[in-house]
Design a protein around this motif. Structure first.
Motif, PDB file in Angstrom:
ATOM      1  N   ARG A   1     -41.154  -2.679  68.853  1.00 45.73           N
ATOM      2  CA  ARG A   1     -41.353  -2.226  70.146  1.00 45.73           C
ATOM      3  C   ARG A   1     -42.847  -2.593  70.489  1.00 45.73           C
ATOM      4  O   ARG A   1     -43.260  -2.912  71.756  1.00 45.73           O
ATOM      5  CB  ARG A   1     -41.224  -0.727  70.143  1.00 45.73           C
ATOM      6  CG  ARG A   1     -39.717  -0.641  70.002  1.00 45.73           C
ATOM      7  CD  ARG A   1     -39.558   0.849  69.813  1.00 45.73           C
ATOM      8  NE  ARG A   1     -38.241   1.340  69.769  1.00 45.73           N
ATOM      9  CZ  ARG A   1     -36.932   1.101  69.037  1.00 45.73           C
ATOM     10  NH1 ARG A   1     -37.280   0.404  68.029  1.00 45.73           N
ATOM     11  NH2 ARG A   1     -35.639   1.492  68.954  1.00 45.73           N
TER      12      ARG A   1
ATOM     13  N   ALA B   1     -30.304   4.144  69.149  1.00 49.13           N
ATOM     14  CA  ALA B   1     -31.674   3.857  70.032  1.00 49.13           C
ATOM     15  C   ALA B   1     -31.682   2.467  70.382  1.00 49.13           C
ATOM     16  O   ALA B   1     -32.476   1.996  71.294  1.00 49.13           O
ATOM     17  CB  ALA B   1     -32.834   4.178  68.906  1.00 49.13           C
TER      18      ALA B   1
ATOM     19  N   SER C   1     -39.270  -0.185  63.503  1.00 50.34           N
ATOM     20  CA  SER C   1     -38.880   0.165  64.880  1.00 50.34           C
ATOM     21  C   SER C   1     -40.205   0.092  65.544  1.00 50.34           C
ATOM     22  O   SER C   1     -39.878  -0.579  66.915  1.00 50.34           O
ATOM     23  CB  SER C   1     -38.179   1.429  65.011  1.00 50.34           C
ATOM     24  OG  SER C   1     -37.222   1.582  64.424  1.00 50.34           O
TER      25      SER C   1
ATOM     26  N   ARG D   1     -31.155  -2.776  52.548  1.00 54.76           N
ATOM     27  CA  ARG D   1     -31.484  -1.273  51.906  1.00 54.76           C
ATOM     28  C   ARG D   1     -30.224  -1.166  50.768  1.00 54.76           C
ATOM     29  O   ARG D   1     -30.482  -0.292  50.195  1.00 54.76           O
ATOM     30  CB  ARG D   1     -31.240  -0.555  52.971  1.00 54.76           C
ATOM     31  CG  ARG D   1     -32.154  -0.485  54.335  1.00 54.76           C
ATOM     32  CD  ARG D   1     -32.200   0.896  55.216  1.00 54.76           C
ATOM     33  NE  ARG D   1     -32.811   0.267  56.369  1.00 54.76           N
ATOM     34  CZ  ARG D   1     -34.084   0.193  56.824  1.00 54.76           C
ATOM     35  NH1 ARG D   1     -34.862   0.301  55.948  1.00 54.76           N
ATOM     36  NH2 ARG D   1     -34.486  -0.158  57.989  1.00 54.76           N
TER      37      ARG D   1
ATOM     38  N   ALA E   1     -25.056   7.431  69.834  1.00 54.96           N
ATOM     39  CA  ALA E   1     -26.218   7.671  69.529  1.00 54.96           C
ATOM     40  C   ALA E   1     -26.942   6.638  69.043  1.00 54.96           C
ATOM     41  O   ALA E   1     -27.370   6.696  67.836  1.00 54.96           O
ATOM     42  CB  ALA E   1     -26.382   9.150  68.898  1.00 54.96           C
TER      43      ALA E   1
END
Ligand code: S3P
Length: 446
Positions: free
Chosen positions: A28, A170, A24, A397, A168
């Motif tokens: 960014r 991100a 993440s 995963r 919710a």
């Protein structure tokens, strides 16, 4: 080409490792570096396929990137609103974060960009970001059901909005905030409960004005001031807790293990797994806590020991959304049932993780019940049978979770294809085997 992998019973994992950089934060760092004025120097960048897709995309959008060493990159940014029209299709591979965040960025630029991805990404919903970005003034053409491929025609006259997000997420929050950088005035996202806040922390690190207000019933409002001048910064990316989860859980379930993972990001909005494992009776120690570019970091140490089943409440889901597959594996070794709730979002990850975990655990002899948004794993407190080959469904995963299971089950567990692991955890097999795990490729086993 596929890469079948098999994990077999291992004895006492032992050692001290560093996992690759946080996915993440890596996305960014590249994106904000591209939107800043001046140079951003990144160390510890995850050089997995997902992040490399974002690197290629920001470079096609006009930022200058240079790789100066392992995980060390510099980005010469073009300033907010300063990107240029890409002359290639932006292929985001397997990366939901890459495509959704960059749709937000592209929305605030007055040209058309084309995004595509692999078969897994092509099934994932993009409407969740296109809807708010449309109200800000961007235009989209997409595949049916709001899926990729997507063309976005942005605008340098976006309207700032207050967006109440139904999920919710991100990724949704970040897409809107990044678009808001290009709009005059203040753009606000209200989320039903807090999701990871790496975008907010990094925006502040680059000099943007970000305010956060807690609202009733766990909701949270995040506001960014538009058209800031972001300044290039240094960013040291910590290890990814979502990758550390695999050696840590393997260390808990393989008897006699003692494992340390150094330099892990322990942002409280990411550590739901550690909290849950502690409630299950796991011994996990945080050592050497520190701050790095506004993010909390620690070294984590686990010792193998018995686990017990617990209730995992729905409100914890955003803080461990990527860790349910490996938690389900840990639960298979626990005494008693583990109830996990609030898992609807797992159905739209790299695979339908609820369905894939249920199928795979059952194939390994574990008693599992699955509902629309919940899972119950009935652990016996002993070793599951194993002895199955699991389809990894282009989901890194899923592959790593079942290989971790195979290290402590009675019979080996195989995954049909380990190549998706490259998206987030290059070097996974070598790192695990360095701790004493037994994971081999098909050729090696022949
Ligand atoms: C991510 C957010 C999460 C997570 C994903 C990375 C991010 O997705 O599952 O792996 O970097 O913003 P959602 O925001 O869609 O829940």
């Amino acid at each position: 080409m596929t890469l079948p992998l098999t994990a077999s019973m291992s004895h006492g994992l032992d050692g001290d490792v560093v996992v690759p950089g946080d996915k993440s934060i890596s996305h960014r760092a590249l994106i904000l570096g591209a939107l800043a004025v001046g140079e951003t120097r990144i160390t510890g960048l995850l050089e997995g396929e997902d992040v490399l897709c974002t690197a290629a995309a920001v470079s096609a959008l006009g930022a200058s990137l240079e790789r100066t060493g392992d995980g060390a990159w510099t980005v010469a940014g073009r300033g907010v609103g300063g990107l240029r029209e890409p002359d290639v299709l932006l292929d985001m591979g397997n990366s939901g974060t890459g495509v959704r965040l960059l749709l937000g960025v592209a929305a605030s630029h007055p040209f058309t960009s084309f995004f595509a991805g692999d078969a897994s990404l092509g099934k994932r919903p993009m409407e969740r970001v296109m809807a708010p970005l449309r109200t800000m003034g961007a235009h989209f053409v997409s595949g049916s059901g709001g899926r990729l491929p997507v063309a976005v025609t942005g605008s340098d006259r976006l309207v700032p909005i207050e967006y109440e997000s139904p999920v919710a997420s991100a990724q949704v929050k970040s897409a809107v905030l990044l678009a808001g950088l290009g709009a005059p005035g203040r753009t606000t996202v209200v989320e039903p409960c807090p999701s990871r806040d790496h975008t907010e922390l990094m925006l502040r690190h680059f000099g943007a004005e970000v305010t956060v207000a807690d609202l009733p019933d766990e909701a949270r409002a995040v506001t960014v001031g538009g058209q800031p001048e972001l300044e290039g910064r240094d960013i040291a990316v910590p290890g990814d807790i979502s990758s550390a989860a695999f050696p840590l859980v393997a260390g808990l379930i393989v008897p006699g293990s003692s494992v340390m993972v150094r330099n892990v990001g322990v942002n409280p909005l990411r550590t739901g797994l550690l909290k849950t494992l502690a409630e299950m009776g796991a011994e996990i120690n945080f050592e050497n806590r520190r701050q790095q570019a506004g993010e909390p970091v620690a070294d984590l140490v686990v010792e193998a020991g018995p686990l017990r089943g617990v209730e995992v409440p729905p409100e914890r889901a955003p803080s461990m959304i990527d860790e349910y597959p490996i938690l389900a594996v840990a639960s298979a070794f626990a005494a008693g049932p583990t109830h996990m709730q609030g898992l609807r979002e797992l159905r739209v990850k790299e695979s339908d993780r609820l369905a894939v975990m249920t199928r795979g655990l059952k194939a390994c002899g574990v008693d599992v019940e699955e509902g629309e948004d919940w899972l119950v794993v009935h652990g016996t407190g002993g070793r599951p049978k194993g002895g199955a080959t699991i389809a990894s469904e282009l989901d890194h995963r899923i592959a790593m979770s079942f290989l971790s299971l195979g290290l402590a089950s009675e019979q080996p567990v195989s995954v049909d294809d380990g190549t998706p692991i490259e998206t987030s955890f290059p070097g996974f097999v070598d790192l695990m085997n360095g701790l004493g795990a037994c994971i081999i490729g098909e050729d090696e086993g022949a």
